[in-house]
Design a protein around this motif. Structure first.
Motif, mmCIF file in Angstrom:
data_model
loop_
_atom_site.group_PDB
_atom_site.id
_atom_site.type_symbol
_atom_site.label_atom_id
_atom_site.label_comp_id
_atom_site.label_asym_id
_atom_site.label_seq_id
_atom_site.Cartn_x
_atom_site.Cartn_y
_atom_site.Cartn_z
ATOM 1 N N LEU A 90 -61.027 6.931 0.889
ATOM 2 C CA LEU A 90 -61.945 6.226 -0.004
ATOM 3 C C LEU A 90 -63.327 6.164 0.773
ATOM 4 O O LEU A 90 -63.322 5.864 2.109
ATOM 5 N N HIS B 277 -74.278 3.906 -3.726
ATOM 6 C CA HIS B 277 -74.793 4.111 -5.077
ATOM 7 C C HIS B 277 -73.766 3.829 -6.142
ATOM 8 O O HIS B 277 -73.827 3.172 -7.162
ATOM 9 N N LEU C 32 -66.736 2.522 -4.323
ATOM 10 C CA LEU C 32 -65.703 3.271 -3.725
ATOM 11 C C LEU C 32 -65.356 4.555 -4.471
ATOM 12 O O LEU C 32 -65.021 4.679 -5.521
ATOM 13 N N ARG C 33 -65.346 5.560 -3.874
ATOM 14 C CA ARG C 33 -64.934 6.792 -4.606
ATOM 15 C C ARG C 33 -63.858 7.764 -3.670
ATOM 16 O O ARG C 33 -63.876 7.653 -2.346
ATOM 17 N N PRO C 34 -63.022 8.689 -4.137
ATOM 18 C CA PRO C 34 -62.348 9.366 -3.340
ATOM 19 C C PRO C 34 -63.137 10.341 -2.662
ATOM 20 O O PRO C 34 -64.059 11.036 -3.076
ATOM 21 N N GLU D 196 -62.562 13.492 -2.411
ATOM 22 C CA GLU D 196 -62.529 14.621 -3.189
ATOM 23 C C GLU D 196 -63.981 14.835 -3.680
ATOM 24 O O GLU D 196 -64.243 15.933 -4.207
ATOM 25 N N GLU D 197 -64.449 13.772 -4.023
ATOM 26 C CA GLU D 197 -66.026 13.789 -4.819
ATOM 27 C C GLU D 197 -66.936 14.071 -3.551
ATOM 28 O O GLU D 197 -68.014 14.426 -4.081
ATOM 29 N N GLY E 135 -69.741 15.275 -6.349
ATOM 30 C CA GLY E 135 -69.227 14.645 -7.541
ATOM 31 C C GLY E 135 -69.508 13.486 -8.229
ATOM 32 O O GLY E 135 -68.944 13.147 -9.200
ATOM 33 N N GLY E 136 -70.653 13.042 -7.645
ATOM 34 C CA GLY E 136 -71.127 11.529 -8.266
ATOM 35 C C GLY E 136 -72.678 11.597 -8.555
ATOM 36 O O GLY E 136 -73.031 12.283 -9.296
ATOM 37 N N CYS E 137 -73.233 10.995 -7.710
ATOM 38 C CA CYS E 137 -74.776 10.621 -7.738
ATOM 39 C C CYS E 137 -75.553 11.885 -6.964
ATOM 40 O O CYS E 137 -76.736 11.972 -7.405
ATOM 41 N N ARG F 109 -76.432 12.333 -4.078
ATOM 42 C CA ARG F 109 -77.238 11.884 -3.162
ATOM 43 C C ARG F 109 -76.556 12.489 -1.652
ATOM 44 O O ARG F 109 -75.215 12.530 -1.289
ATOM 45 N N SER G 149 -77.393 8.036 -13.654
ATOM 46 C CA SER G 149 -76.207 8.852 -13.194
ATOM 47 C C SER G 149 -76.563 8.745 -11.332
ATOM 48 O O SER G 149 -75.744 9.358 -10.740
ATOM 49 N N MET H 148 -60.590 8.514 -10.572
ATOM 50 C CA MET H 148 -60.464 7.268 -9.836
ATOM 51 C C MET H 148 -61.151 6.083 -10.065
ATOM 52 O O MET H 148 -60.975 4.957 -9.381
ATOM 53 N N MET I 170 -70.684 8.164 -12.785
ATOM 54 C CA MET I 170 -70.764 9.642 -12.915
ATOM 55 C C MET I 170 -69.660 9.821 -11.863
ATOM 56 O O MET I 170 -69.602 9.419 -10.760
#
Lengths: 92, 182
Positions: free
Chosen positions: A4, A9, A12-14, A16-17, A60-62, A64, B66, B123, B138
């Motif tokens: 994690l 921004h 908490l994200r895994p 894998e992102e 896989g998210g923002c 950045r 996003s 997740m 996102m």
């Protein structure tokens, strides 16, 4: 690796992102610097045991670029900041 | 600006393939617009909402963050090229718009089991106290990048790139299979 990551921004994200880009290199040498200095900057990387600063891209998210401090021994991540803050902090 | 008139076709092979009366329902959002809004480093959401309310009050201000300085602005009304150009011209100093209506589509996953189904693929914590109505994230569903927005109590809207929409649709059907009747 720590599974994690606390994106400044997104929260908490895994892992894998994220895409790992590698260590935060030393400041870029002067254009006229010696060849050995340039060789070191471009090709030679440390492989430290302990604290390591790396570029991570939150693809896989923002989307950045982040700078993440990771302990290569325990895989704990201590500090995660947006890469743009390096420039404003004068520590690029 | 669009170079071609939009031919708004549904990207899904079986758009009504969700379980009637089941605890889960998946439906495409067929009409409306998706605009990618880009601001500078100092721009904030309050200023964007204010600008949109002034420039295009008829389109609403459903903006979903996003990334820092970037939003998806969505709405249910079709927007003509001329109107889009007008809005862009009025926002020039502060925000840039990129029409994504052709490139990203929306679908709604709803029903009492929707949270359980989504949790199989993402997740992001979707529990009611942490992911409020109107909040967006996102993230990824499986390996497909998607923006998840909680639109109602048990209803989530997903924004996904059109070329991935068919795959995500199929994946969601599999993830929801245990809740589908028949």
């Amino acid at each position: 690796m720590s599974s994690l990551v606390k994106c400044p921004h997104c929260g908490l994200r895994p892992k894998e992102e994220f895409t790992v880009r590698g260590e935060v290199a030393t400041p870029r040498p002067d254009a006229g610097a010696e060849e050995a200095v340039w060789f070191d900057h471009v090709y030679l990387r440390d492989n430290p045991r302990g604290e390591h600063r790396e570029y991570w891209h939150h693809s896989g998210g923002c989307r950045r670029w982040l700078v993440l401090s990771r302990n290569t021994l325990t895989h704990e991540t201590s500090e995660v900041v947006d890469a743009s803050t390096l420039k404003t902090g004068g520590a690029a | 600006m669009r170079d071609y008139p939009l031919n708004n076709r549904c990207a899904f092979p079986h758009p009504d393939a969700s379980g009637a009366g089941a605890s889960i329902n998946l439906a495409p959002v067929k009409d409306g617009f998706v605009f990618h809004v880009l601001g500078d480093a100092k721009s904030d959401e309050a200023a964007l909402r204010q600008a949109l309310a002034k420039v295009a009050p008829e389109l609403g201000d459903d903006v979903r963050k996003s990334s820092p300085g970037q939003w998806f602005w969505v709405g249910s009304i079709a927007v003509s090229d001329v109107r889009l150009a007008e809005i862009q011209a009025a926002l020039t100093d502060t925000f840039a718009l990129v029409d994504q209506t052709h490139g990203r589509l929306r679908m709604v996953l709803s029903g009492p089991s929707s949270r359980t189904v989504l949790a199989k693929g993402t997740m992001v914590d979707l529990s009611t106290d942490l992911f409020a109505i109107g909040q967006s994230a996102m993230s990824q569903i499986g390996h497909i990048g998607a923006m998840i927005t909680r639109v109602e109590d048990d209803s989530f809207e997903l924004i996904v790139l059109r070329s991935f929409a068919g795959s995500l649709w199929d994946e969601l059907q599999h993830m929801a299979a245990e809740f589908l009747t028949g």
